[in-house]
Design a protein around this motif. Structure first.
Motif, PDB file in Angstrom:
ATOM      1  N   VAL A  90       0.804  -1.322   0.062  1.00 42.56           N
ATOM      2  CA  VAL A  90      -0.034   0.046   0.016  1.00 42.56           C
ATOM      3  C   VAL A  90       0.704   1.239   0.061  1.00 42.56           C
ATOM      4  O   VAL A  90       0.685   2.000  -0.849  1.00 42.56           O
ATOM      5  N   ALA A  91       1.943   1.305   0.922  1.00 40.92           N
ATOM      6  CA  ALA A  91       2.738   2.485   1.008  1.00 40.92           C
ATOM      7  C   ALA A  91       3.444   2.836  -0.277  1.00 40.92           C
ATOM      8  O   ALA A  91       3.755   3.827  -0.551  1.00 40.92           O
ATOM      9  N   GLY A  92       4.026   1.714  -0.986  1.00 36.39           N
ATOM     10  CA  GLY A  92       4.804   1.850  -2.169  1.00 36.39           C
ATOM     11  C   GLY A  92       3.917   1.929  -3.494  1.00 36.39           C
ATOM     12  O   GLY A  92       4.350   2.411  -4.433  1.00 36.39           O
ATOM     13  N   SER A  93       2.584   1.770  -3.350  1.00 38.95           N
ATOM     14  CA  SER A  93       1.768   2.161  -4.595  1.00 38.95           C
ATOM     15  C   SER A  93       0.817   3.147  -4.650  1.00 38.95           C
ATOM     16  O   SER A  93       0.648   3.807  -5.763  1.00 38.95           O
ATOM     17  N   ALA A  94       0.492   3.588  -3.241  1.00 42.30           N
ATOM     18  CA  ALA A  94      -0.448   4.947  -3.330  1.00 42.30           C
ATOM     19  C   ALA A  94       0.164   6.139  -3.144  1.00 42.30           C
ATOM     20  O   ALA A  94       1.432   6.155  -2.908  1.00 42.30           O
ATOM     21  N   ARG A  95      -0.453   7.150  -3.690  1.00 40.56           N
ATOM     22  CA  ARG A  95       0.193   8.375  -3.668  1.00 40.56           C
ATOM     23  C   ARG A  95       0.171   8.935  -2.173  1.00 40.56           C
ATOM     24  O   ARG A  95       1.190   9.232  -1.898  1.00 40.56           O
ATOM     25  N   ARG A  96      -0.779   8.560  -1.541  1.00 42.97           N
ATOM     26  CA  ARG A  96      -0.974   8.963   0.026  1.00 42.97           C
ATOM     27  C   ARG A  96      -1.818   7.539   0.534  1.00 42.97           C
ATOM     28  O   ARG A  96      -2.622   7.186  -0.130  1.00 42.97           O
ATOM     29  N   TRP A  97      -1.455   7.606   1.758  1.00 45.01           N
ATOM     30  CA  TRP A  97      -2.146   6.478   2.671  1.00 45.01           C
ATOM     31  C   TRP A  97      -2.019   6.845   3.914  1.00 45.01           C
ATOM     32  O   TRP A  97      -1.191   7.542   4.480  1.00 45.01           O
ATOM     33  N   GLY A  98      -3.097   6.167   5.019  1.00 47.84           N
ATOM     34  CA  GLY A  98      -2.789   6.411   6.149  1.00 47.84           C
ATOM     35  C   GLY A  98      -4.007   5.627   7.132  1.00 47.84           C
ATOM     36  O   GLY A  98      -4.622   4.593   6.239  1.00 47.84           O
ATOM     37  N   THR A  99      -4.253   5.780   8.411  1.00 43.20           N
ATOM     38  CA  THR A  99      -5.268   5.150   9.172  1.00 43.20           C
ATOM     39  C   THR A  99      -5.852   6.254   9.953  1.00 43.20           C
ATOM     40  O   THR A  99      -5.085   7.366  10.270  1.00 43.20           O
ATOM     41  N   ARG A 100      -6.921   5.868  10.326  1.00 43.78           N
ATOM     42  CA  ARG A 100      -7.678   6.734  11.346  1.00 43.78           C
ATOM     43  C   ARG A 100      -8.861   6.115  12.285  1.00 43.78           C
ATOM     44  O   ARG A 100      -9.014   5.032  11.788  1.00 43.78           O
ATOM     45  N   ARG A 101      -8.612   6.410  13.510  1.00 43.75           N
ATOM     46  CA  ARG A 101      -9.502   5.721  14.492  1.00 43.75           C
ATOM     47  C   ARG A 101     -10.816   6.144  14.347  1.00 43.75           C
ATOM     48  O   ARG A 101     -10.959   7.524  14.259  1.00 43.75           O
ATOM     49  N   GLY A 102     -11.903   5.346  14.438  1.00 41.15           N
ATOM     50  CA  GLY A 102     -13.257   5.895  14.547  1.00 41.15           C
ATOM     51  C   GLY A 102     -14.095   5.655  15.923  1.00 41.15           C
ATOM     52  O   GLY A 102     -13.085   5.012  16.543  1.00 41.15           O
ATOM     53  N   LYS A 103     -15.043   5.570  15.956  1.00 39.69           N
ATOM     54  CA  LYS A 103     -15.858   5.167  17.106  1.00 39.69           C
ATOM     55  C   LYS A 103     -16.099   3.785  17.335  1.00 39.69           C
ATOM     56  O   LYS A 103     -15.821   3.291  18.603  1.00 39.69           O
ATOM     57  N   THR A 104     -15.911   3.030  16.312  1.00 36.91           N
ATOM     58  CA  THR A 104     -16.216   1.549  16.386  1.00 36.91           C
ATOM     59  C   THR A 104     -14.756   0.660  15.892  1.00 36.91           C
ATOM     60  O   THR A 104     -15.061  -0.432  15.346  1.00 36.91           O
ATOM     61  N   GLY A 105     -13.978   1.284  15.690  1.00 36.37           N
ATOM     62  CA  GLY A 105     -12.782   0.676  14.862  1.00 36.37           C
ATOM     63  C   GLY A 105     -11.674   1.607  14.358  1.00 36.37           C
ATOM     64  O   GLY A 105     -11.585   2.659  14.585  1.00 36.37           O
ATOM     65  N   LYS A 106     -10.965   1.322  13.092  1.00 37.84           N
ATOM     66  CA  LYS A 106     -10.397   1.867  12.321  1.00 37.84           C
ATOM     67  C   LYS A 106     -10.304   1.700  11.086  1.00 37.84           C
ATOM     68  O   LYS A 106     -11.270   1.106  10.419  1.00 37.84           O
ATOM     69  N   THR A 107      -9.879   2.807  10.313  1.00 38.74           N
ATOM     70  CA  THR A 107     -10.116   2.885   8.795  1.00 38.74           C
ATOM     71  C   THR A 107      -8.624   2.963   8.352  1.00 38.74           C
ATOM     72  O   THR A 107      -7.810   3.811   8.563  1.00 38.74           O
ATOM     73  N   VAL A 108      -8.308   1.997   7.201  1.00 35.97           N
ATOM     74  CA  VAL A 108      -7.069   2.528   6.491  1.00 35.97           C
ATOM     75  C   VAL A 108      -7.557   2.648   5.210  1.00 35.97           C
ATOM     76  O   VAL A 108      -8.371   2.299   4.509  1.00 35.97           O
ATOM     77  N   TRP A 109      -6.909   3.936   4.608  1.00 31.29           N
ATOM     78  CA  TRP A 109      -7.240   4.689   3.508  1.00 31.29           C
ATOM     79  C   TRP A 109      -6.001   4.902   2.483  1.00 31.29           C
ATOM     80  O   TRP A 109      -4.929   4.809   3.002  1.00 31.29           O
ATOM     81  N   PHE A 110      -6.453   4.807   1.222  1.00 38.20           N
ATOM     82  CA  PHE A 110      -5.238   5.172   0.455  1.00 38.20           C
ATOM     83  C   PHE A 110      -5.708   6.088  -0.792  1.00 38.20           C
ATOM     84  O   PHE A 110      -7.112   5.838  -1.038  1.00 38.20           O
TER      85      PHE A 110
END
Length: 131
Positions: A105-125
């Motif tokens: 993901v890190a090598g292929s995406a322009r940007r990526w990250g994670t964020r915590r939510g009320k009921t878990g997490k999201t990994v985005w790219f």
């Protein structure tokens, strides 16, 4: 014209092995409908596959996949699960069978990250759609 600015698609999959195949198929179909170039679509499908696989391994609850075209130049992909802890990239050796998903993901995406939510997490790219 690529896609439709503002377009969005989302799905919920159970945390089981069949979710990976279902997510790949759903993402591929949506991106094809939006006329996303095959090279971008292939990368998005691969990265979704990696992130959904991680969620299947570590989360015991539903896995959300969301695609959006927030502007004409960007495909945003989000994979969510009920585990609040951010994923950890680990060092892998040449003989290791797994552990390369976040590196991919890190090598292929322009940007990526994670964020915590009320009921878990999201990994985005983000993937660029043009040039």
């Amino acid at each position: 014209m690529i896609g439709t600015e503002g377009a969005c698609a989302e799905w919920i999959f159970p945390a089981e092995p069949g979710a990976v195949r279902s997510a790949r198929h759903a993402v591929h179909e949506a991106l094809q409908t939006w006329n996303v170039p095959p090279a971008v679509s292939d990368v998005a499908v691969l990265l979704v596959s990696e992130l959904v696989t991680n969620s299947c391994l570590y989360a015991l609850g539903p896995i959300g996949v969301r695609l959006s075209l927030p502007d004409p130049d960007v495909l945003l992909v989000e994979v969510s699960d009920p585990v609040p802890d951010a994923p950890v990239a680990r060092a892998v050796g040449p003989e290791d069978e797994g552990g390369r998903g976040l590196q991919l993901v890190a090598g292929s995406a322009r940007r990526w990250g994670t964020r915590r939510g009320k009921t878990g997490k999201t990994v985005w790219f983000e993937l660029p759609l043009l040039g």
